[in-house]
Motif scaffolding. Sequence first.
Motif, PDB file in Angstrom:
ATOM      1  N   SER A   1       0.842  -1.214   0.000  1.00 19.38           N
ATOM      2  CA  SER A   1       0.000   0.000   0.000  1.00 19.38           C
ATOM      3  C   SER A   1       0.867   1.249   0.000  1.00 19.38           C
ATOM      4  N   LYS A   2       1.942   1.187   0.758  1.00 20.48           N
ATOM      5  CA  LYS A   2       2.852   2.342   0.829  1.00 20.48           C
ATOM      6  C   LYS A   2       3.489   2.602  -0.543  1.00 20.48           C
ATOM      7  N   LEU A   3       3.951   1.525  -1.162  1.00 19.10           N
ATOM      8  CA  LEU A   3       4.587   1.651  -2.481  1.00 19.10           C
ATOM      9  C   LEU A   3       3.601   2.216  -3.501  1.00 19.10           C
ATOM     10  N   TYR A   4       2.402   1.625  -3.559  1.00 20.16           N
ATOM     11  CA  TYR A   4       1.423   2.049  -4.559  1.00 20.16           C
ATOM     12  C   TYR A   4       0.996   3.498  -4.325  1.00 20.16           C
ATOM     13  N   ALA A   5       0.849   3.867  -3.038  1.00 16.84           N
ATOM     14  CA  ALA A   5       0.433   5.248  -2.741  1.00 16.84           C
ATOM     15  C   ALA A   5       1.501   6.229  -3.192  1.00 16.84           C
ATOM     16  N   SER A   6       2.762   5.821  -3.142  1.00 13.14           N
ATOM     17  CA  SER A   6       3.804   6.798  -3.481  1.00 13.14           C
ATOM     18  C   SER A   6       4.126   6.833  -4.974  1.00 13.14           C
ATOM     19  N   VAL A   7       4.023   5.704  -5.680  1.00 12.63           N
ATOM     20  CA  VAL A   7       4.437   5.728  -7.093  1.00 12.63           C
ATOM     21  C   VAL A   7       3.392   5.235  -8.090  1.00 12.63           C
ATOM     22  N   GLY A   8       2.314   4.623  -7.620  1.00  9.62           N
ATOM     23  CA  GLY A   8       1.366   3.944  -8.524  1.00  9.62           C
ATOM     24  C   GLY A   8       0.803   4.848  -9.613  1.00  9.62           C
ATOM     25  N   ILE A   9       0.566   4.248 -10.782  1.00  8.17           N
ATOM     26  CA  ILE A   9      -0.027   4.987 -11.903  1.00  8.17           C
ATOM     27  C   ILE A   9      -1.375   4.343 -12.270  1.00  8.17           C
ATOM     28  N   THR A  10      -2.119   5.000 -13.138  1.00  6.39           N
ATOM     29  CA  THR A  10      -3.469   4.514 -13.442  1.00  6.39           C
ATOM     30  C   THR A  10      -3.428   3.343 -14.437  1.00  6.39           C
ATOM     31  N   PRO A  11      -4.473   2.501 -14.411  1.00  5.81           N
ATOM     32  CA  PRO A  11      -4.511   1.357 -15.336  1.00  5.81           C
ATOM     33  C   PRO A  11      -4.607   1.754 -16.802  1.00  5.81           C
ATOM     34  N   ASP A  12      -4.907   3.013 -17.076  1.00  7.33           N
ATOM     35  CA  ASP A  12      -4.933   3.464 -18.481  1.00  7.33           C
ATOM     36  C   ASP A  12      -3.587   3.240 -19.160  1.00  7.33           C
ATOM     37  N   ALA A  13      -2.517   3.277 -18.363  1.00  2.00           N
ATOM     38  CA  ALA A  13      -1.173   3.069 -18.929  1.00  2.00           C
ATOM     39  C   ALA A  13      -1.072   1.684 -19.556  1.00  2.00           C
ATOM     40  N   VAL A  14      -1.643   0.688 -18.885  1.00  7.50           N
ATOM     41  CA  VAL A  14      -1.605  -0.676 -19.420  1.00  7.50           C
ATOM     42  C   VAL A  14      -2.583  -0.805 -20.591  1.00  7.50           C
ATOM     43  N   ALA A  15      -3.731  -0.153 -20.462  1.00  8.56           N
ATOM     44  CA  ALA A  15      -4.730  -0.203 -21.545  1.00  8.56           C
ATOM     45  C   ALA A  15      -4.137   0.304 -22.860  1.00  8.56           C
ATOM     46  N   ARG A  16      -3.336   1.345 -22.782  1.00  7.85           N
ATOM     47  CA  ARG A  16      -2.738   1.888 -24.020  1.00  7.85           C
ATOM     48  C   ARG A  16      -1.798   0.877 -24.671  1.00  7.85           C
ATOM     49  N   VAL A  17      -1.113   0.111 -23.846  1.00  9.95           N
ATOM     50  CA  VAL A  17      -0.209  -0.916 -24.366  1.00  9.95           C
ATOM     51  C   VAL A  17      -1.003  -2.055 -25.011  1.00  9.95           C
ATOM     52  N   VAL A  18      -2.094  -2.446 -24.377  1.00 11.68           N
ATOM     53  CA  VAL A  18      -2.962  -3.485 -24.953  1.00 11.68           C
ATOM     54  C   VAL A  18      -3.462  -3.004 -26.320  1.00 11.68           C
ATOM     55  N   ASN A  19      -3.905  -1.766 -26.349  1.00 11.81           N
ATOM     56  CA  ASN A  19      -4.394  -1.167 -27.583  1.00 11.81           C
ATOM     57  C   ASN A  19      -3.323  -1.253 -28.688  1.00 11.81           C
ATOM     58  N   PHE A  20      -2.095  -0.930 -28.327  1.00 12.61           N
ATOM     59  CA  PHE A  20      -0.978  -0.965 -29.283  1.00 12.61           C
ATOM     60  C   PHE A  20      -0.760  -2.391 -29.804  1.00 12.61           C
ATOM     61  N   ALA A  21      -0.751  -3.349 -28.878  1.00 12.63           N
ATOM     62  CA  ALA A  21      -0.486  -4.746 -29.268  1.00 12.63           C
ATOM     63  C   ALA A  21      -1.551  -5.266 -30.231  1.00 12.63           C
ATOM     64  N   VAL A  22      -2.803  -4.940 -29.952  1.00 10.70           N
ATOM     65  CA  VAL A  22      -3.904  -5.423 -30.803  1.00 10.70           C
ATOM     66  C   VAL A  22      -3.856  -4.744 -32.174  1.00 10.70           C
ATOM     67  N   ASP A  23      -3.401  -3.518 -32.190  1.00  6.88           N
ATOM     68  CA  ASP A  23      -3.481  -2.693 -33.395  1.00  6.88           C
ATOM     69  C   ASP A  23      -2.375  -2.982 -34.411  1.00  6.88           C
ATOM     70  N   GLN A  24      -1.440  -3.872 -34.079  1.00  6.73           N
ATOM     71  CA  GLN A  24      -0.348  -4.162 -35.004  1.00  6.73           C
ATOM     72  C   GLN A  24      -0.851  -4.980 -36.203  1.00  6.73           C
ATOM     73  N   PRO A  25      -0.172  -4.848 -37.344  1.00  2.00           N
ATOM     74  CA  PRO A  25      -0.553  -5.664 -38.501  1.00  2.00           C
ATOM     75  C   PRO A  25      -0.413  -7.161 -38.198  1.00  2.00           C
ATOM     76  N   ALA A  26      -1.137  -7.993 -38.952  1.00  2.87           N
ATOM     77  CA  ALA A  26      -1.212  -9.434 -38.672  1.00  2.87           C
ATOM     78  C   ALA A  26       0.152 -10.126 -38.698  1.00  2.87           C
ATOM     79  N   ASP A  27       1.129  -9.566 -39.428  1.00  2.00           N
ATOM     80  CA  ASP A  27       2.432 -10.235 -39.508  1.00  2.00           C
ATOM     81  C   ASP A  27       3.409  -9.764 -38.432  1.00  2.00           C
ATOM     82  N   VAL A  28       2.907  -8.979 -37.467  1.00  2.00           N
ATOM     83  CA  VAL A  28       3.780  -8.472 -36.391  1.00  2.00           C
ATOM     84  C   VAL A  28       3.287  -8.978 -35.039  1.00  2.00           C
ATOM     85  N   ASN A  29       4.168  -9.672 -34.329  1.00  2.00           N
ATOM     86  CA  ASN A  29       3.842 -10.154 -32.977  1.00  2.00           C
ATOM     87  C   ASN A  29       4.686  -9.376 -31.970  1.00  2.00           C
TER      88      ASN A  29
END
Length: 247
Positions: free
Chosen positions: A207-235
């Motif tokens: 709790s102490k760690l998260y309260a001092s440095v934690g970021i919002t889950p939107d940061a991970v959502a943007r990465v998911v968005n990026f991964a899905v959005d790649q062309p079919a031949d890119v993993n």
Amino acid sequence: MTLKNKVIVITGASSGIGEASAKLLASHGAKVVLGARRENRLKDITEDIEAKGGQATYRVTDVTNPEDLVALVKLAKETYGGIDVIFNNAGIMPTSPISALKTDEWNSMIDVNLKGVLNGVAAVMPEFTKQKHGQIITTSSVAGIKSFVGSGVYGATKFAVRNLMEVIRMESAQEHTNIRTTSLYPAAINTELLKTITDSDSKQGMSKLYASVGITPDAVARVVNFAVDQPADVNVSEFTIYPTKQA
Ligand code: NDP
């Protein structure tokens, strides 16, 4: 790019990273199919997405039950005509020292974080193999690439899913089924996850760690968005997402 109109099943979609991802992906034109146990949350999130012009549906799902995952994938196919992506994101993190012998929690973590992912994989694999495309994204953790005190079993489940994603990618390439896999390694993301910790020292430290440095889950959502959005031949296989301030 490739995200628009993709059908994406998301587990653990009732809060945190799953909720943020569902909302972001839907806002970019994906059709999202939400699974988790808390129906009221799923209903609210679905209505919120629809009110903003997005497409979403949901089904109460316990990832420890293989039939629930099969039914969630069936809902995707019946509602939107197919499935392109599964985001295996449901998870719990009741960390504690091994010496505390919280064996019930060890088993729950294995059931949700590891078997739950396997259940998701099993539910999509027949369809992905048949159609010769698909994407499996799984939320591992920084505890899936490094060892942390208190994360003996949690980390074990997260190391395990990392291995699973990479082997699926390699086997699919050999079998010419074009299944892409991505592992996410988030660090401190402010969600409801710490509520699953019962060991008081672990909870206090986290709790102490998260309260001092934690970021919002939107940061991970943007990465998911990026991964899905790649062309079919890119993993894109792996992403580590740290708060800039986290040591
Ligand atoms: P939350 O607690 O906010 O979300 C967890 C989600 O998992 C909820 O939607 C919960 O829904 C769902 N869930 C839990 N058990 C089950 C189950 N048996 N069946 C179906 N759904 C279940 O936390 P996060 O968003 O942070 O967690 C998402 C993932 O991210 C987890 O895998 C976690 O291990 C991972 N992670 C999180 C980090 C963080 O700092 N937050 C860091 C690294 C990894 P419900 O209770 O309604 O079923």
